[in-house]
Write a protein that holds these residues in place. Structure first.
Motif, short mmCIF file in Angstrom:
data_model
loop_
_atom_site.label_atom_id
_atom_site.label_comp_id
_atom_site.label_asym_id
_atom_site.label_seq_id
_atom_site.Cartn_x
_atom_site.Cartn_y
_atom_site.Cartn_z
N THR A 181 11.36 10.77 12.36
CA THR A 181 12.03 11.10 11.10
C THR A 181 11.57 10.18 9.96
O THR A 181 11.44 8.97 10.16
N ILE A 182 11.34 10.79 8.81
CA ILE A 182 11.11 10.00 7.60
C ILE A 182 12.35 10.18 6.74
O ILE A 182 12.62 11.26 6.23
N GLY A 183 13.14 9.12 6.61
CA GLY A 183 14.44 9.22 5.95
C GLY A 183 14.36 9.29 4.44
O GLY A 183 15.29 9.72 3.78
N ARG A 184 13.25 8.86 3.90
CA ARG A 184 13.15 8.79 2.44
C ARG A 184 11.69 8.89 2.03
O ARG A 184 10.82 8.31 2.67
N SER A 185 11.43 9.62 0.95
CA SER A 185 10.04 9.82 0.53
C SER A 185 9.43 8.53 -0.01
O SER A 185 10.13 7.68 -0.54
N PHE A 186 8.13 8.42 0.15
CA PHE A 186 7.42 7.25 -0.39
C PHE A 186 5.99 7.66 -0.70
O PHE A 186 5.61 8.82 -0.48
N TRP A 187 5.23 6.74 -1.22
CA TRP A 187 3.81 6.99 -1.50
C TRP A 187 2.95 6.03 -0.71
O TRP A 187 3.35 4.89 -0.45
N LEU A 188 1.78 6.50 -0.34
CA LEU A 188 0.78 5.62 0.23
C LEU A 188 -0.39 5.55 -0.72
O LEU A 188 -0.83 6.58 -1.24
N ALA A 270 -4.65 -7.40 -3.41
CA ALA A 270 -4.53 -6.77 -4.73
C ALA A 270 -3.35 -5.79 -4.73
O ALA A 270 -2.59 -5.72 -5.70
N ALA A 271 -3.20 -5.05 -3.64
CA ALA A 271 -2.09 -4.08 -3.55
C ALA A 271 -0.75 -4.81 -3.64
O ALA A 271 0.15 -4.41 -4.37
N ARG A 272 -0.65 -5.91 -2.89
CA ARG A 272 0.62 -6.66 -2.89
C ARG A 272 0.90 -7.23 -4.28
O ARG A 272 2.02 -7.14 -4.78
N ARG A 273 -0.15 -7.78 -4.91
CA ARG A 273 0.02 -8.35 -6.26
C ARG A 273 0.45 -7.29 -7.27
O ARG A 273 1.15 -7.56 -8.22
N SER A 274 -0.01 -6.04 -7.04
CA SER A 274 0.30 -4.98 -8.02
C SER A 274 1.63 -4.30 -7.74
O SER A 274 1.92 -3.28 -8.33
N GLY A 275 2.37 -4.81 -6.78
CA GLY A 275 3.72 -4.29 -6.58
C GLY A 275 3.95 -3.45 -5.33
O GLY A 275 5.00 -2.83 -5.19
N ALA A 276 2.96 -3.43 -4.41
CA ALA A 276 3.19 -2.68 -3.16
C ALA A 276 4.31 -3.34 -2.36
O ALA A 276 4.50 -4.55 -2.42
N ALA A 297 7.44 5.06 -8.50
CA ALA A 297 7.24 4.41 -9.80
C ALA A 297 6.02 3.49 -9.81
O ALA A 297 5.47 3.21 -10.87
N THR A 298 5.61 2.98 -8.66
CA THR A 298 4.57 1.95 -8.66
C THR A 298 3.21 2.41 -8.13
O THR A 298 2.25 1.64 -8.19
N HIS A 299 3.09 3.64 -7.62
CA HIS A 299 1.84 3.96 -6.94
C HIS A 299 0.63 3.91 -7.87
O HIS A 299 -0.45 3.47 -7.47
N ASP A 300 0.82 4.29 -9.15
CA ASP A 300 -0.32 4.25 -10.08
C ASP A 300 -0.81 2.83 -10.29
O ASP A 300 -2.00 2.56 -10.31
N ARG A 301 0.15 1.93 -10.47
CA ARG A 301 -0.20 0.53 -10.72
C ARG A 301 -0.91 -0.06 -9.49
O ARG A 301 -1.91 -0.77 -9.61
N VAL A 302 -0.39 0.25 -8.31
CA VAL A 302 -1.00 -0.28 -7.09
C VAL A 302 -2.41 0.30 -6.91
O VAL A 302 -3.36 -0.41 -6.58
N GLY A 305 -4.71 -1.49 -9.14
CA GLY A 305 -4.98 -2.84 -8.62
C GLY A 305 -6.02 -2.80 -7.51
O GLY A 305 -6.95 -3.61 -7.47
N VAL A 306 -5.87 -1.84 -6.59
CA VAL A 306 -6.79 -1.74 -5.45
C VAL A 306 -8.19 -1.36 -5.96
O VAL A 306 -9.21 -1.87 -5.50
N ARG A 307 -8.20 -0.48 -6.95
CA ARG A 307 -9.49 -0.04 -7.52
C ARG A 307 -10.19 -1.22 -8.17
O ARG A 307 -11.38 -1.46 -7.94
N SER A 308 -9.45 -2.01 -8.95
CA SER A 308 -10.14 -3.10 -9.65
C SER A 308 -10.52 -4.23 -8.70
O SER A 308 -11.35 -5.06 -9.03
N ALA A 309 -9.94 -4.24 -7.50
CA ALA A 309 -10.36 -5.24 -6.51
C ALA A 309 -11.63 -4.80 -5.77
O ALA A 309 -12.09 -5.48 -4.85
N GLY A 310 -12.17 -3.65 -6.15
CA GLY A 310 -13.48 -3.28 -5.62
C GLY A 310 -13.49 -2.16 -4.59
O GLY A 310 -14.50 -1.96 -3.91
N ALA A 311 -12.37 -1.42 -4.47
CA ALA A 311 -12.37 -0.32 -3.49
C ALA A 311 -13.43 0.72 -3.86
O ALA A 311 -13.61 1.05 -5.03
#
Ligand code: PMV
Length: 328
Positions: A181-188, A270-276, A297-302, A305-311
């Protein structure tokens, strides 16, 4: 006529799952492989693979994996021969990145042949056909990919025998697979290091280290198992903060097992710093992909962050809670 199947990621438990600990895998409903009937009344059965620049026909490529899978599907639904149609197989799922692209393409192919022939196959049959195909062509698939992409459900996966039979035997160990079960929606947010690291090499490296120091590694695997069990409860309860903390713990244990890499750790930091809420490598490690848990609310920012860290590539995708709440 068309059919599709999603990609997948391992949320937690990779590597330890080879040693009989549980793992959790998730479908990626927005990242799909598609099979489309582009022409009927062809002179034979044709599959076009535009992503690979390939065109295979039943006559000229009888041993090609997609032709073999098409044949076993036709047999399963009781057709005497393959229909004379042209199919196109396409995928948004990055190839060879641990995101299930091969299994998803297979599932889409099976489903479109069934649909064209007026039958509908239950997910367990789609899953079995895809599994047999992967087993024939790739040796010893874990069974995770075919299951997740065919059922399109979050799953709990646990081998029931001991000590890594997967990599040493032709026969994969029997497994317990159940929907969770996934009790609540989220983003990856999924970041690709762009570093090619085949899973069998990282799995082989872990095996060598485990053989040298079994007690130490068994303790690390057991600790991952505990994290995965707690993650299942956190997922069901919709406690994303707790789930994020557990993913971070899983990453620390994966680093201790020796399957992380500087590139992965740069994207994770980078993900953690950007609010993951939490971040870890996903799949075989050594390169490949990482994932970060975020809310809407935070997936764009994260992702930024991941993109600018070189992904090399970043994918953001929502996972919907089972209670019908789209953004819980
Ligand atoms: O990269 P993937 O998604 O195929 O995941 C590999 C997961 C491992 O636990 C490292 C290996 C396995 O077969 O379970």
């Amino acid at each position: 006529m068309q059919a599709s199947a999603p990609g997948k990621v391992i949320l937690c438990g990779e590597h330890a799952v080879v040693y009989s600990q549980p793992a959790i895998a998730l479908p990626l409903p927005d990242l799909r492989a598609m099979a489309v009937v582009t022409q009927t009344g062809s002179n034979e059965f044709v599959i076009e693979l535009p992503d690979l620049g390939e065109r295979v026909t039943a006559r000229d490529h009888p041993d090609h994996p997609v032709i073999q899978l098409a044949r076993s599907t036709a047999e399963q639904i009781g057709l005497q021969s393959l229909p004379h149609i042209t199919l196109s197989l396409q995928s948004l799922i990055p190839i060879a990145s641990g995101m299930g692209s091969g299994a998803a393409l297979g599932a889409a192919l099976v489903k479109v042949i069934a649909a064209y022939s007026g039958s509908e196959l239950p997910p367990q049959t789609v899953s079995r056909l895809v599994y047999e195909s992967e087993r024939f062509f790739h040796g010893t698939p874990s069974g995770i990919d075919n299951t997740v992409v065919s059922y399109e459900q979050a799953i709990w996966f646990e081998r029931t025998t001991h000590n890594g039979r997967l990599s040493t035997n032709d026969q994969p160990a029997p497994a317990t697979i159940e929907p969770i079960t996934i009790g609540r929606s989220f983003w990856l947010v999924i970041g690709d290091t762009g570093v090619w690291a085949p899973t069998h090499l990282t799995v082989g490296g872990v095996r060598q280290r485990w053989q040298r120091d079994p007690d130490h590694y068994n303790a690390l695997f057991a600790a991952i198992g505990d994290v995965v069990r707690s993650a299942r409860s956190a997922l069901a309860a919709g406690d994303l903060a707790e789930l994020g903390a557990l993913l971070d713990q899983n990453q620390t244990l994966l680093e201790q097992i020796g399957v992380s890499s500087p590139q992965l750790e740069r994207l994770i930091a980078a993900a953690r710093r950007s609010g993951a809420l939490g971040a870890k490598l996903s799949g075989g490690g050594g390169g490949g992909i990482m994932l970060a848990l975020t809310d809407e609310a935070t997936h764009d920012r994260v992702a930024a962050g991941v993109r600018s860290a070189g992904a090399a590539r970043v994918i953001s995708t929502p996972l919907h809670g089972d209670r019908g709440v789209v953004h819980g």
